[in-house]
Design an enzyme around this catalytic site. Structure first.
Site, mmCIF file in Angstrom:
data_model
loop_
_atom_site.group_PDB
_atom_site.id
_atom_site.type_symbol
_atom_site.label_atom_id
_atom_site.label_comp_id
_atom_site.label_asym_id
_atom_site.label_seq_id
_atom_site.Cartn_x
_atom_site.Cartn_y
_atom_site.Cartn_z
ATOM 1 C CD GLN A 101 -2.832 1.328 2.294
ATOM 2 O OE1 GLN A 101 -2.340 1.607 3.376
ATOM 3 N NE2 GLN A 101 -4.135 1.172 2.126
ATOM 4 C CG HIS A 181 -4.004 4.689 2.046
ATOM 5 N ND1 HIS A 181 -5.377 4.848 2.082
ATOM 6 C CD2 HIS A 181 -3.617 4.509 3.341
ATOM 7 C CE1 HIS A 181 -5.793 4.768 3.340
ATOM 8 N NE2 HIS A 181 -4.742 4.565 4.121
ATOM 9 C CG ASN A 184 -8.934 5.299 5.985
ATOM 10 O OD1 ASN A 184 -10.106 5.210 5.663
ATOM 11 N ND2 ASN A 184 -8.241 4.251 6.403
ATOM 12 N NE ARG A 233 -8.245 0.404 2.979
ATOM 13 C CZ ARG A 233 -7.916 0.371 4.263
ATOM 14 N NH1 ARG A 233 -6.983 1.177 4.729
ATOM 15 N NH2 ARG A 233 -8.501 -0.479 5.086
ATOM 16 C CG ASN A 241 -6.650 10.810 9.713
ATOM 17 O OD1 ASN A 241 -6.253 10.885 10.870
ATOM 18 N ND2 ASN A 241 -6.394 9.765 8.934
ATOM 19 N N GLY A 330 -9.342 -6.656 8.699
ATOM 20 C CA GLY A 330 -8.248 -5.922 9.299
ATOM 21 C C GLY A 330 -7.855 -6.456 10.656
ATOM 22 N NE ARG A 331 -8.933 -1.753 14.970
ATOM 23 C CZ ARG A 331 -9.572 -0.785 15.601
ATOM 24 N NH1 ARG A 331 -10.619 -1.069 16.359
ATOM 25 N NH2 ARG A 331 -9.183 0.474 15.492
#
Length: 372
Positions: A101, A181, A184, A233, A241, A330-331
């Site tokens: 990424q 990226h 976000n 993405r 943010n 993800g997590r």
């Protein structure tokens, strides 16, 4: 019925399953260099039978200016290329696929992380209402980001070339491709959103102008390494943010139509607020993700459609039945290096330790147990 565990094609990438390990910033790359610990971390998750069909690395800075967090890796130097090679070798030895990424954080940075202690850069001189991670005595510390300066239009071609160079370096380091990226609230997303882009030149104002920087970055990377090894993405409504836009639907449908002719490997869509509510909305109406994909397909887009944010088995089955190609987790991959095997049998799942997410050593990184 599509199965999460069946092979899938994403551009030039032949994947053993539809399971994707999403990018996860872990702040374990001192000196912006990948290392042996990172090679172990990715290798643990690379087996296509027990882990991910595709790994997307942690966000990796395209330049020193692009850094915004302590101890995140980079890909702008020959030394960094060499440091990443053992990581890609480890993943490929396991039979896995991995893409890097590519990241420029824009205004989400701190002067202590910038070349010469300079101010971070942004489309407009608007400070992000967010924090970054600095390491103090080896411990993560969240600090407000620094006030940015607005980029001059003459600087943008140089940043586009930084993206191109980073993509070439990623391939030289052995990666199977890259993911740009553009989500976000980082630099590309800052240009897209009306809340963070107050420019009056060719890169601000209209939707077409605000999407110009994204288009130039993507065209440069595709020209360098090919669309079949390039993904992107996006996060149409996340407030991450401090970004916002009152009309995300026409903005991101325009983005989808720009991307369609590039013959990308995949489009990675974060639904809702990143890591939070899936039904988060900006503007007057809920975002229509089906219309977003329709805009992409009708414009000729053929890349695999990847979805992300809070997926469990039930939601995964629903989205695959509705036509999704890939599902990113993800997590869950933080605590479950063999997440693919655990998903296949419905658990059990290890619980991640949030205290070890950012910075540190082996603990909470490469010591989570596998199924016996």
């Amino acid at each position: 019925m599509r199965s999460l565990f069946e092979p899938c094609q994403a551009g030039a990438l032949h994947l053993a399953s539809r399971i994707v390990m999403a990018p996860l910033t872990r702040n374990r790359a001192p000196g912006s260099l990948a290392n042996a610990r990172m090679a172990t971390y990715y290798r643990q998750r690379a087996n296509p039978t027990t882990g991910a069909g595709l790994i997307v690395t942690e966000a990796t800075a395209i330049s020193h200016q692009g850094q915004g967090y302590a101890d995140v890796p980079g890909i702008w130097s020959a030394e960094q290329v060499a440091a990443w090679k053992p990581v890609t070798d480890a993943v490929h030895t396991e039979g896995g696929k991995i893409v890097m990424q590519l990241w420029h954080v824009g205004r989400v940075s701190h002067t202590s992380l910038q070349p010469g202690g300079a101010a971070p850069v942004a489309p407009s001189a608007l400070t992000a209402q967010t924090k970054t991670v600095l390491l103090v005595n080896g411990q993560p510390k969240f600090e407000p980001v620094s006030a940015p300066r607005a980029l001059d239009a003459s600087e943008l071609p140089g940043i586009v070339q930084d993206y191109r160079h980073a993509a070439a370096n990623a391939i030289a380091a052995g990666f199977d491709g890259v993911e740009v990226h553009a989500a976000n609230g980082y630099l590309i997303d800052q240009f897209l959103r009306s809340g963070s882009n107050h420019r009056s030149d060719a890169y601000g104002g209209s939707i077409e102008n605000r999407a110009r920087f994204l288009q130039e970055v993507m065209q440069a990377i595709v020209a360098e390494i090919g669309g079949a090894r390039t993904g992107i993405r996006i996060s149409p409504v996340t407030p991450a943010n401090g970004v916002s836009d009152e009309q995300p639907q026409p903005l991101f449908e325009h983005v989808a139509r720009l991307l369609a002719p590039m013959d990308l490997a995949f489009v990675h869509v974060i639904e809702g607020s990143t890591g939070a509510a899936r039904d988060h909305q900006q503007g007057e109406l809920p975002f229509d993700y089906a219309a977003l994909r329709q805009a992409y397909s009708q414009a000729g887009g053929r890349g695999a459609w990847m979805l992300n944010n809070g997926y469990d088995l039930a939601l995964t089955a629903q989205s695959l039945a509705s036509g999704a190609d890939l599902i990113a987790f993800g997590r869950p991959f933080i605590a479950n290096p063999d997440l693919g095997a655990r998903l296949r049998q419905g658990g059990p799942f290890n619980i991640p330790d949030r205290a070890t997410f950012y910075g540190g050593g082996d603990v909470g990184y490469i010591d989570y147990p596998f199924l016996t």
